[in-house]
Scaffold this motif. Structure first.
Motif, PDB file in Angstrom:
ATOM      1  N   ARG A  66      24.926  23.669  77.155  1.00 47.62           N
ATOM      2  CA  ARG A  66      23.730  24.497  77.054  1.00 47.62           C
ATOM      3  C   ARG A  66      23.506  24.831  75.582  1.00 47.62           C
ATOM      4  NH1 ARG A  66      20.078  25.405  80.826  1.00 47.62           N
ATOM      5  NH2 ARG A  66      19.767  27.491  79.979  1.00 47.62           N
ATOM      6  N   SER A  67      22.260  24.887  75.169  1.00 50.30           N
ATOM      7  CA  SER A  67      21.898  25.160  73.786  1.00 50.30           C
ATOM      8  C   SER A  67      22.626  26.397  73.255  1.00 50.30           C
ATOM      9  CB  SER A  67      20.382  25.375  73.724  1.00 50.30           C
ATOM     10  OG  SER A  67      19.949  25.437  72.407  1.00 50.30           O
ATOM     11  N   THR A  68      23.130  26.326  72.043  1.00 50.21           N
ATOM     12  CA  THR A  68      23.871  27.361  71.287  1.00 50.21           C
ATOM     13  C   THR A  68      25.343  27.530  71.711  1.00 50.21           C
ATOM     14  OG1 THR A  68      23.570  29.437  72.526  1.00 50.21           O
ATOM     15  CG2 THR A  68      21.768  28.795  71.029  1.00 50.21           C
ATOM     16  N   GLU A  69      25.727  26.989  72.891  1.00 45.24           N
ATOM     17  CA  GLU A  69      27.129  27.126  73.318  1.00 45.24           C
ATOM     18  C   GLU A  69      28.026  26.174  72.533  1.00 45.24           C
ATOM     19  OE1 GLU A  69      27.378  26.469  77.530  1.00 45.24           O
ATOM     20  OE2 GLU A  69      26.385  28.356  78.013  1.00 45.24           O
ATOM     21  N   VAL A  70      29.341  26.391  72.676  1.00 48.12           N
ATOM     22  CA  VAL A  70      30.325  25.516  72.035  1.00 48.12           C
ATOM     23  C   VAL A  70      30.216  24.106  72.633  1.00 48.12           C
ATOM     24  CG1 VAL A  70      32.796  25.132  71.695  1.00 48.12           C
ATOM     25  CG2 VAL A  70      31.878  27.468  71.671  1.00 48.12           C
ATOM     26  N   SER A  71      30.227  23.081  71.766  1.00 44.45           N
ATOM     27  CA  SER A  71      30.109  21.701  72.239  1.00 44.45           C
ATOM     28  C   SER A  71      31.317  21.311  73.091  1.00 44.45           C
ATOM     29  CB  SER A  71      30.005  20.750  71.045  1.00 44.45           C
ATOM     30  OG  SER A  71      28.820  20.983  70.327  1.00 44.45           O
ATOM     31  N   PRO A  72      31.096  20.376  74.040  1.00 48.14           N
ATOM     32  CA  PRO A  72      32.160  19.977  74.955  1.00 48.14           C
ATOM     33  C   PRO A  72      33.018  18.837  74.395  1.00 48.14           C
ATOM     34  CG  PRO A  72      30.083  18.989  75.625  1.00 48.14           C
ATOM     35  CD  PRO A  72      29.795  19.759  74.384  1.00 48.14           C
ATOM     36  N   THR A  73      34.331  18.962  74.517  1.00 51.05           N
ATOM     37  CA  THR A  73      35.211  17.866  74.123  1.00 51.05           C
ATOM     38  C   THR A  73      36.015  17.329  75.306  1.00 51.05           C
ATOM     39  OG1 THR A  73      36.921  19.424  73.415  1.00 51.05           O
ATOM     40  CG2 THR A  73      35.392  18.653  71.723  1.00 51.05           C
ATOM     41  N   THR A  74      35.733  17.847  76.497  1.00 53.44           N
ATOM     42  CA  THR A  74      36.312  17.272  77.723  1.00 53.44           C
ATOM     43  C   THR A  74      35.224  17.251  78.798  1.00 53.44           C
ATOM     44  OG1 THR A  74      36.942  19.374  78.768  1.00 53.44           O
ATOM     45  CG2 THR A  74      38.552  18.385  77.252  1.00 53.44           C
ATOM     46  N   HIS A  87      24.872  28.736  66.476  1.00 54.64           N
ATOM     47  CA  HIS A  87      25.316  27.476  67.050  1.00 54.64           C
ATOM     48  C   HIS A  87      26.779  27.516  67.377  1.00 54.64           C
ATOM     49  CE1 HIS A  87      22.299  24.280  66.610  1.00 54.64           C
ATOM     50  NE2 HIS A  87      23.189  23.579  67.263  1.00 54.64           N
ATOM     51  N   TYR A  88      27.230  26.630  68.230  1.00 51.09           N
ATOM     52  CA  TYR A  88      28.660  26.435  68.482  1.00 51.09           C
ATOM     53  C   TYR A  88      29.321  27.757  68.815  1.00 51.09           C
ATOM     54  CZ  TYR A  88      26.957  22.627  65.566  1.00 51.09           C
ATOM     55  OH  TYR A  88      26.187  21.623  65.042  1.00 51.09           O
ATOM     56  N   ALA A  89      28.580  28.614  69.495  1.00 49.46           N
ATOM     57  CA  ALA A  89      29.035  29.988  69.644  1.00 49.46           C
ATOM     58  C   ALA A  89      29.732  30.221  70.972  1.00 49.46           C
ATOM     59  CB  ALA A  89      27.847  30.928  69.528  1.00 49.46           C
ATOM     60  N   PRO A  90      30.933  30.795  70.934  1.00 48.47           N
ATOM     61  CA  PRO A  90      31.577  31.222  72.167  1.00 48.47           C
ATOM     62  C   PRO A  90      30.872  32.468  72.681  1.00 48.47           C
ATOM     63  CG  PRO A  90      32.914  31.855  70.285  1.00 48.47           C
ATOM     64  CD  PRO A  90      31.742  31.099  69.751  1.00 48.47           C
ATOM     65  N   ARG A  91      31.189  32.878  73.914  1.00 47.02           N
ATOM     66  CA  ARG A  91      30.578  34.065  74.498  1.00 47.02           C
ATOM     67  C   ARG A  91      31.108  35.323  73.786  1.00 47.02           C
ATOM     68  NH1 ARG A  91      32.522  37.253  77.261  1.00 47.02           N
ATOM     69  NH2 ARG A  91      34.384  35.974  77.521  1.00 47.02           N
ATOM     70  N   ALA A  92      32.398  35.277  73.462  1.00 48.47           N
ATOM     71  CA  ALA A  92      33.021  36.414  72.775  1.00 48.47           C
ATOM     72  C   ALA A  92      32.519  36.504  71.332  1.00 48.47           C
ATOM     73  CB  ALA A  92      34.531  36.248  72.777  1.00 48.47           C
ATOM     74  N   THR A  93      32.661  37.688  70.741  1.00 46.73           N
ATOM     75  CA  THR A  93      32.381  37.853  69.310  1.00 46.73           C
ATOM     76  C   THR A  93      33.454  37.126  68.524  1.00 46.73           C
ATOM     77  OG1 THR A  93      31.480  40.015  69.785  1.00 46.73           O
ATOM     78  CG2 THR A  93      32.115  39.589  67.487  1.00 46.73           C
ATOM     79  N   LEU A 133      36.971  39.349  72.010  1.00 45.27           N
ATOM     80  CA  LEU A 133      36.963  39.108  70.574  1.00 45.27           C
ATOM     81  C   LEU A 133      37.846  37.901  70.269  1.00 45.27           C
ATOM     82  CD1 LEU A 133      36.414  40.198  67.629  1.00 45.27           C
ATOM     83  CD2 LEU A 133      38.540  41.512  67.871  1.00 45.27           C
ATOM     84  N   ILE A 134      37.347  37.031  69.385  1.00 42.54           N
ATOM     85  CA  ILE A 134      38.164  35.907  68.910  1.00 42.54           C
ATOM     86  C   ILE A 134      38.300  36.043  67.399  1.00 42.54           C
ATOM     87  CG2 ILE A 134      38.364  33.395  68.690  1.00 42.54           C
ATOM     88  CD1 ILE A 134      36.625  33.123  71.206  1.00 42.54           C
ATOM     89  N   VAL A 135      39.534  36.171  66.928  1.00 41.35           N
ATOM     90  CA  VAL A 135      39.786  36.274  65.493  1.00 41.35           C
ATOM     91  C   VAL A 135      40.318  34.925  65.016  1.00 41.35           C
ATOM     92  CG1 VAL A 135      41.111  37.422  63.687  1.00 41.35           C
ATOM     93  CG2 VAL A 135      40.273  38.742  65.653  1.00 41.35           C
ATOM     94  N   VAL A 136      39.613  34.324  64.043  1.00 44.57           N
ATOM     95  CA  VAL A 136      40.017  33.007  63.551  1.00 44.57           C
ATOM     96  C   VAL A 136      40.446  33.124  62.097  1.00 44.57           C
ATOM     97  CG1 VAL A 136      39.290  30.613  63.170  1.00 44.57           C
ATOM     98  CG2 VAL A 136      38.364  31.895  65.109  1.00 44.57           C
ATOM     99  N   GLU A 137      41.644  32.639  61.814  1.00 41.93           N
ATOM    100  CA  GLU A 137      42.135  32.601  60.438  1.00 41.93           C
ATOM    101  C   GLU A 137      41.312  31.566  59.676  1.00 41.93           C
ATOM    102  OE1 GLU A 137      46.265  31.706  57.999  1.00 41.93           O
ATOM    103  OE2 GLU A 137      46.032  30.975  60.037  1.00 41.93           O
ATOM    104  N   ALA A 160      30.499  32.205  64.026  1.00 40.58           N
ATOM    105  CA  ALA A 160      30.727  33.621  63.720  1.00 40.58           C
ATOM    106  C   ALA A 160      29.422  34.380  63.541  1.00 40.58           C
ATOM    107  CB  ALA A 160      31.576  33.749  62.467  1.00 40.58           C
ATOM    108  N   ARG A 161      28.325  33.629  63.326  1.00 41.90           N
ATOM    109  CA  ARG A 161      27.037  34.280  63.074  1.00 41.90           C
ATOM    110  C   ARG A 161      26.548  34.986  64.320  1.00 41.90           C
ATOM    111  NH1 ARG A 161      23.138  29.865  60.768  1.00 41.90           N
ATOM    112  NH2 ARG A 161      24.660  29.649  59.112  1.00 41.90           N
ATOM    113  N   GLN A 162      26.249  36.251  64.220  1.00 41.66           N
ATOM    114  CA  GLN A 162      25.761  36.973  65.407  1.00 41.66           C
ATOM    115  C   GLN A 162      24.259  36.761  65.514  1.00 41.66           C
ATOM    116  OE1 GLN A 162      28.041  38.458  67.473  1.00 41.66           O
ATOM    117  NE2 GLN A 162      29.351  37.375  66.025  1.00 41.66           N
ATOM    118  N   GLY A 163      23.781  36.330  66.670  1.00 43.06           N
ATOM    119  CA  GLY A 163      22.356  35.981  66.712  1.00 43.06           C
ATOM    120  C   GLY A 163      21.609  36.516  67.876  1.00 43.06           C
TER     121      GLY A 163
END
Ligand code: TXA
Ligand code: MG
Length: 331
Positions: free
Chosen positions: A145-153, A231-237, A305-309, A328-331
Motif C-alpha cells: 500500500r502507498s507509503t508503507e514499508v516495501s515488501p521483501t517477502t 515513504h517506506y514508513a512503518p506504522r510505529a513512530t 516506537l522504533i529507535v534506529v541507530e 522517520a519523516r512524520q507525515g
C-alpha cells in the motif's frame, strides 16, 4: 492467493499461469532482486488503473516498466541515449531503473502523464521467467500500500495487499532488499532521482559524470514525483539517532512502559528483550537486505516506537540512510 515458487528454478507451469493472468489484465505480485513488485500489463490502461487502486497510490506517481530483455526497451522507449546504453550494458539485468522518453503506446497512466518512462530489466530468476513468459512489458511498483514499508517477502505482500492482487509468487526474501537506483538519462550528464545499492560512484565509473539535481546542472531533470512524500514508513513512530542516544531513548521509553523496538548495527549491547531488539550487519549490503524485514517484524509485534541507530554518513550507506530518513519523516 500466495503461491510458493523456487527462487532459482520456478516451476514453468506456475510461471505460465502467472503470465496468463498478466496477459488477461490481472495483477501478479512477483519477486525482483530488490523488493516485490505489483505487476500488470504496462500496455493495458485498465490493468494499470487496477495497480493504482490496489496500492492506493496517488495518480501523480508514475510506475516502473519491467522487461525481460534490453532488446524489448524499444516497445516503450522512444529514444535510447548513449548513456542509457552504457548503463544498461554495465548494470542490466540488475537494480537500476532508467528514465527515458516515452513511446506513445505507453498509457499515460503508467507515467502519470509525463513524457518520460522509467524502465528496468530485473535479474531475479522468477522476474526474468515471468517477464519472458508474459511477452508484454510489465508495470510494477513495489507491492505495498502507498507509503508503507516495501515488501521483501511474499507474506509482506499478502499482509499489505491481500485480495487486491490475483496471485502472489512467493520466492522468499529478496537479496538486495531496497528499491533500485533511479537515473534520469534524458539529461546529460544523467541525474540520480532515487539512490539505491548501485551507487553514485558505480554510475560515475560508467558515464563519467552525474548532474547535481540541487544545483540544476542536470538541466531539465525533474525530481521523481514519488520521492516527495513520506515513504517506506512503518506504522510505529520511527526515530533515527546516534548509537548512545538510541540506547538512552530505548531505556527511557521502556521505563515509561512503552512498547519499543530497536534496530542496531552491532550486537555489543547487552539486552534481554529478545525479538524487539534487532541487530543488522554493520555493512551496507547486508543491512539493506534486512532493513525492511526488520521494520515489518517490529510493526507486526505492535511496537509504538522504533529507535534506529543511525548508520555512518558515508557514501556506501547513502541509499540505506535515504530510506531511513524518509521512514522517520512524520507525515
Ligand atoms: O526496485 C524497484 O525499483 C522496485 C521493483 C518492483 O522494481 N519498484 C519500485 O517502484 O520501487 P515504485 O513505484 O515503488 O517506485 C518507482 C519510483 C518512484 O519514485 C517514481 O516516482 C519514480 O520511480 N518514477 C517512475 N517513473 C518516473 C518518471 N517517468 N520520471 C521520474 N521518476 C519516475
Ligand atoms: Mg514504492
Amino acid at each position: 492467493m500466495l503461491q510458493r515458487v523456487d527462487p532459482l528454478r520456478p516451476d514453468p507451469a506456475i510461471i505460465a499461469r502467472a503470465a496468463e493472468i498478466l496477459r488477461g489484465g490481472g495483477l501478479v505480485a512477483f519477486p525482483t532482486e530488490t523488493v516485490y513488485g505489483l505487476g500488470g500489463n504496462a500496455l493495458d490502461a485498465a490493468a494499470v488503473e487496477r495497480i493504482y487502486a490496489a496500492k492506493g497510490r496517488p495518480a501523480y506517481n508514475p510506475l516502473i516498466v519491467h522487461v525481460a530483455d534490453p532488446a524489448r526497451i524499444i516497445d516503450v522507449a522512444r529514444d535510447w541515449p548513449d548513456n542509457a546504453a552504457r548503463l544498461a550494458r554495465s548494470f542490466w539485468p540488475g537494480p537500476l531503473t532508467l528514465v527515458v522518453s516515452r513511446r506513445p503506446e505507453v498509457p499515460l497512466g503508467v507515467t502519470a502523464g509525463l513524457d518520460t518512462v522509467a524502465v528496468r530489466v530485473p535479474s531475479h530468476p522468477v522476474a526474468q521467467a515471468l517477464l519472458a513468459a508474459a511477452r508484454v512489458p510489465v508495470a510494477a511498483p513495489s507491492a505495498n500500500r502507498s507509503t508503507e514499508v516495501s515488501p521483501t517477502t511474499g507474506s509482506h505482500v499478502e499482509k499489505s495487499l491481500g485480495d487486491a492482487v490475483d496471485l502472489i509468487l512467493d520466492a522468499g526474501a529478496t537479496p538486495v532488499g531496497i528499491e533500485s537506483t533511479v537515473v534520469d538519462v534524458t539529461v546529460d550528464p544523467p541525474v540520480i532521482l532515487r539512490p539505491g545499492m548501485i551507487s553514485r560512484d558505480d554510475l560515475i565509473r560508467v558515464v563519467g559524470a552525474l548532474g547535481d539535481p540541487a544545483k540544476k546542472t542536470g538541466g531539465e531533470a525533474r525530481p521523481s514525483p514519488g520521492m516527495l512524500d513520506r515513504h517506506y514508513a512503518p506504522r510505529a513512530t520511527l526515530v533515527l539517532t546516534d548509537g548512545d542516544h538510541a540506547r538512552t531513548l530505548v531505556d527511557r521509553a521502556r521505563r515509561e512502559g512503552k512498547n519499543v523496538g530497536s534496530i542496531f548495527r552491532s550486537i555489543g549491547w547487552a539486552d534481554s528483550s529478545g525479538d524487539l531488539v534487532i541487530a543488522l550487519p554493520d555493512e551496507p549490503g547486508g543491512y539493506a537486505a534486512g532493513i525492511y524485514a526488520a521494520l515489518h517484524r517490529l510493526d507486526d509485534a505492535g511496537v509504538d516506537l522504533i529507535v534506529v541507530e543511525r548508520p555512518p554518513d558515508r557514501p556506501e550507506w547513502h541509499a540505506v540512510l535515504d530510506r531511513l530518513e524518509r521512514a522517520a519523516r512524520q507525515g
